[in-house]
Structure formats: C-alpha cells, structure tokens
Design a protein around this motif. Structure first.
Motif, PDB file in Angstrom:
ATOM      1  N   VAL A   1       0.906  -1.154   0.082  1.00  0.00           N
ATOM      2  CA  VAL A   1       0.007  -0.162  -0.029  1.00  0.00           C
ATOM      3  C   VAL A   1       1.052   1.067   0.046  1.00  0.00           C
ATOM      4  O   VAL A   1       0.584   2.129  -0.635  1.00  0.00           O
ATOM      5  N   GLU A   2       1.903   1.383   0.864  1.00  0.00           N
ATOM      6  CA  GLU A   2       2.840   2.258   0.736  1.00  0.00           C
ATOM      7  C   GLU A   2       3.539   2.680  -0.453  1.00  0.00           C
ATOM      8  O   GLU A   2       3.443   3.802  -1.096  1.00  0.00           O
ATOM      9  N   TYR A   3       3.959   1.516  -1.309  1.00  0.00           N
ATOM     10  CA  TYR A   3       4.483   1.813  -2.479  1.00  0.00           C
ATOM     11  C   TYR A   3       3.301   2.292  -3.569  1.00  0.00           C
ATOM     12  O   TYR A   3       3.514   3.176  -4.305  1.00  0.00           O
ATOM     13  N   MET A   4       1.830   1.786  -3.347  1.00  0.00           N
ATOM     14  CA  MET A   4       1.017   2.194  -4.368  1.00  0.00           C
ATOM     15  C   MET A   4       0.699   3.603  -4.070  1.00  0.00           C
ATOM     16  O   MET A   4       0.089   4.473  -4.948  1.00  0.00           O
TER      17      MET A   4
ATOM     18  N   LEU B   1       2.808   9.902  -7.934  1.00  0.00           N
ATOM     19  CA  LEU B   1       3.649  10.236  -9.040  1.00  0.00           C
ATOM     20  C   LEU B   1       2.756  10.057 -10.420  1.00  0.00           C
ATOM     21  O   LEU B   1       3.072  10.973 -11.129  1.00  0.00           O
ATOM     22  N   LEU B   2       1.783   9.194 -10.375  1.00  0.00           N
ATOM     23  CA  LEU B   2       1.197   9.211 -11.624  1.00  0.00           C
ATOM     24  C   LEU B   2       0.020  10.311 -11.673  1.00  0.00           C
ATOM     25  O   LEU B   2      -0.331  10.860 -12.769  1.00  0.00           O
TER      26      LEU B   2
ATOM     27  N   THR C   1       9.919  -4.577  -5.873  1.00  0.00           N
ATOM     28  CA  THR C   1      11.317  -4.083  -6.556  1.00  0.00           C
ATOM     29  C   THR C   1      11.317  -2.416  -6.390  1.00  0.00           C
ATOM     30  O   THR C   1      12.055  -1.596  -6.717  1.00  0.00           O
ATOM     31  N   GLY C   2       9.903  -1.935  -5.863  1.00  0.00           N
ATOM     32  CA  GLY C   2       9.828  -0.268  -5.729  1.00  0.00           C
ATOM     33  C   GLY C   2       9.924   0.158  -7.329  1.00  0.00           C
ATOM     34  O   GLY C   2      10.282   1.290  -7.447  1.00  0.00           O
ATOM     35  N   ASP C   3       9.373  -0.591  -8.217  1.00  0.00           N
ATOM     36  CA  ASP C   3       9.636  -0.171  -9.813  1.00  0.00           C
ATOM     37  C   ASP C   3       9.103   1.222  -9.827  1.00  0.00           C
ATOM     38  O   ASP C   3       7.898   1.855  -9.581  1.00  0.00           O
ATOM     39  N   HIS C   4       9.779   2.003 -10.447  1.00  0.00           N
ATOM     40  CA  HIS C   4       9.482   3.567 -10.939  1.00  0.00           C
ATOM     41  C   HIS C   4       9.517   4.519  -9.557  1.00  0.00           C
ATOM     42  O   HIS C   4       9.092   5.604 -10.068  1.00  0.00           O
TER      43      HIS C   4
ATOM     44  N   SER D   1      11.027   6.088  -6.541  1.00  0.00           N
ATOM     45  CA  SER D   1      12.266   6.221  -5.851  1.00  0.00           C
ATOM     46  C   SER D   1      12.011   6.153  -4.214  1.00  0.00           C
ATOM     47  O   SER D   1      11.110   6.571  -3.872  1.00  0.00           O
ATOM     48  N   GLY D   2      12.871   5.352  -3.543  1.00  0.00           N
ATOM     49  CA  GLY D   2      12.702   5.210  -1.829  1.00  0.00           C
ATOM     50  C   GLY D   2      11.574   4.302  -1.693  1.00  0.00           C
ATOM     51  O   GLY D   2      11.308   4.280  -0.405  1.00  0.00           O
TER      52      GLY D   2
END
Ligand SMILES: Cc1cc2nc3c(=O)[nH]c(=O)nc-3n(C[C@H](O)[C@H](O)[C@H](O)COP(=O)(O)O)c2cc1C
Length: 247
Positions: free
Chosen positions: A97-100, A106-107, A198-201, A203-204
């Motif tokens: 969820v943090e990644y999303m 970003l998007l 992988t944290g795709d696209h 950063s961090g």
C-alpha cells in the motif's frame, strides 16, 4: 548424460546422482491436461485456513522445472521467497500500500501527465492509475483488494544480471501456479506485489524489498497469492487463442 544408455558420459557441472530416472513416460494425457489448463482461474477468495509448509514447499519446487534463458548454470537455482501467516502478510500488504500510494502520487503529478504525451512507458504507467486508485480506495474502506486476505504469497526473484530474468521469473511462477492448482490450491498472479517488491519506478519505495530480504541485485520479481480457494466454480469462460500459420 540423459540419453546415453550405458551411463558413460560425464559432465563437469552435472553429477550422475542428480539425474532423476524417468519412470512413467506419459504421466498426463493431453485431453486431461487441456481440461486442467481450462480450469485454472485466478482465485480472489480464500478460506481462512493456513497452507501446510511442506505443501507450499512442494508447490514452489516446481519452479525449478521451468525453462530458463540462463546459460552455463547461471540462474538454474530459482529463488522463491514465501510469506505466510497473518502478521507477515499484514506487513506485505502495508508495504505494498505504501508503494501504491507513492505510485499514485507520481502518476497524478503534472510531470507524469506531460510525459505521457511523449513517452510510451509513461503512457503505460498512466493506464494503471484507475487500478491503483480502485485498490487503494478499497484499502481505505477496510477491504483488501491487493492480496484478498490470502494466507500466503510467493515471490520469484532474479538478478538483473541474469540473461533473461523477467522471462525466467514468469516461467517459474507459472509452474508454481499450475502445481498449486494440481494440489487443490488457488493462486492469483499479483503484479502489485511484484512491483512493490522492486519499488518499480518509485524512488525510495523499498519497504517490501527490505521485508522480503531479497538479494541486493534481485531487481525482477513476479509474485502470486496462494491459499485454499474459498469458492468453487461450476464453469469457466471459453478462451480464444488466435493461431496463424505461415507454411
Ligand atoms: C503479469 C500479471 C499481473 C497480474 N496482476 C494482478 C493483480 O495485481 N491483481 C489481480 O487481482 N490479478 C492480477 N492478475 C491476474 C489477471 O487479472 C488474470 O489472470 C486475468 O484477468 C485472467 O483471469 P484468470 O487468471 O482467472 O484466467 C495478473 C496477471 C498477470 C499475468
């Protein structure tokens, strides 16, 4: 070594004792296998029941029989990381969820909208935005549309240095998915878990990668949820395959 009738061929990297004898030459008939393939569906409802560790290991071991683009033995040992248990799965969900959330930000940014006019990869990213929004909205309502409360998740990973890491992971995961089905388990290929790992696209966004403790060079991950199916299907959709011949 696999064809020599007298066992007189040696190989520097393959020991004779590691060759498994073929006993049954046709363990699966084509018709039965077609029926089996037809019945595979993504499972998004799981029973609140853990999956036995030994069974998960048997299922995951199927990964090693998938084709690989690796040569000279590199990448022949598949890396599968299994997460199981409520506490660990909760951590997986939160990290995803943090990644999303970071990806959504970003998007939704103006830079991304501008980039999407010129770049196919940025355009591809924008296409996922409604899906990201939907799954995060569900999460905020207290529903898990990311792992569907599965008791288990499997992550197949490969080093970017491998020759064909993405394809290797895809093929290995498909073997796991089919083996799970043959064992009565349900799975759902999960792109979000793989991207978050992988944290795709973004950063961090390394929370899931750290949780999984993947080797530092493992930058390709494919994942699936795994568990006992919570519903039984009585039918499956007809799926068209377009075949073209050039002969
Ligand atoms: C690369 C890939 C990523 C996927 N990611 C997700 C996902 O994040 N969440 C999900 O619910 N389903 C995901 N799926 C499952 C597809 O939605 C599903 O396979 C497709 O709709 C066909 O349905 P079926 O698997 O039941 O035949 C993914 C499938 C693939 C191949």
């Amino acid at each position: 070594m696999a064809v020599c009738p007298s066992g007189s061929i040696e190989h520097s990297r393959l020991k004779a004792e590691n060759l498994v004898k073929i006993e049954d030459r046709s363990p699966v008939q084509a018709e039965a296998f077609t029926a089996f393939l037809r019945q595979r569906r993504s499972v998004r409802v799981y029973k609140d029941r853990p999956v036995d560790r030994e069974l998960v290991e048997r299922v995951c071991s199927a990964a090693g029989y998938a084709p690989t683009g690796a040569f000279q033995g590199l990448g022949w040992v598949r890396k599968v990381t299994v997460v199981s248990g409520e506490k660990r799965m909760q951590e997986v969900k939160e990290a995803t969820v943090e990644y999303m959330r970071k990806l959504r930000k970003l998007l939704e940014g103006v830079l991304m909208k501008a980039a999407a006019r010129f770049s196919d990869s940025a355009k591809g990213g924008m296409v996922t935005l409604p899906d990201v929004r939907m799954r995060l909205a569900e999460w905020e309502q207290g529903r898990d549309a990311i792992t569907y409360d599965a008791p288990c998740a499997v992550f197949v990973s490969a080093s970017k240095q491998a020759v064909t890491p993405r394809e290797d992971c895809d093929a290995a995961l498909m073997n796991i998915i089919l083996m799970a089905q043959a064992s009565g388990l349900g799975t759902c290929w999960n792109g979000w878990l793989g991207h978050a790992a992988t944290g795709d696209h973004v950063s961090g966004a390394d929370a899931l990668g750290r949780l999984l403790g993947l080797p530092a060079d493992h930058k390709i991950v494919e994942a699936a949820t795994l568990g006992w199916p919570g519903i039984k299907l009585h039918s499956v959709p007809w799926r068209e395959t377009e075949i073209r011949w050039i002969d």
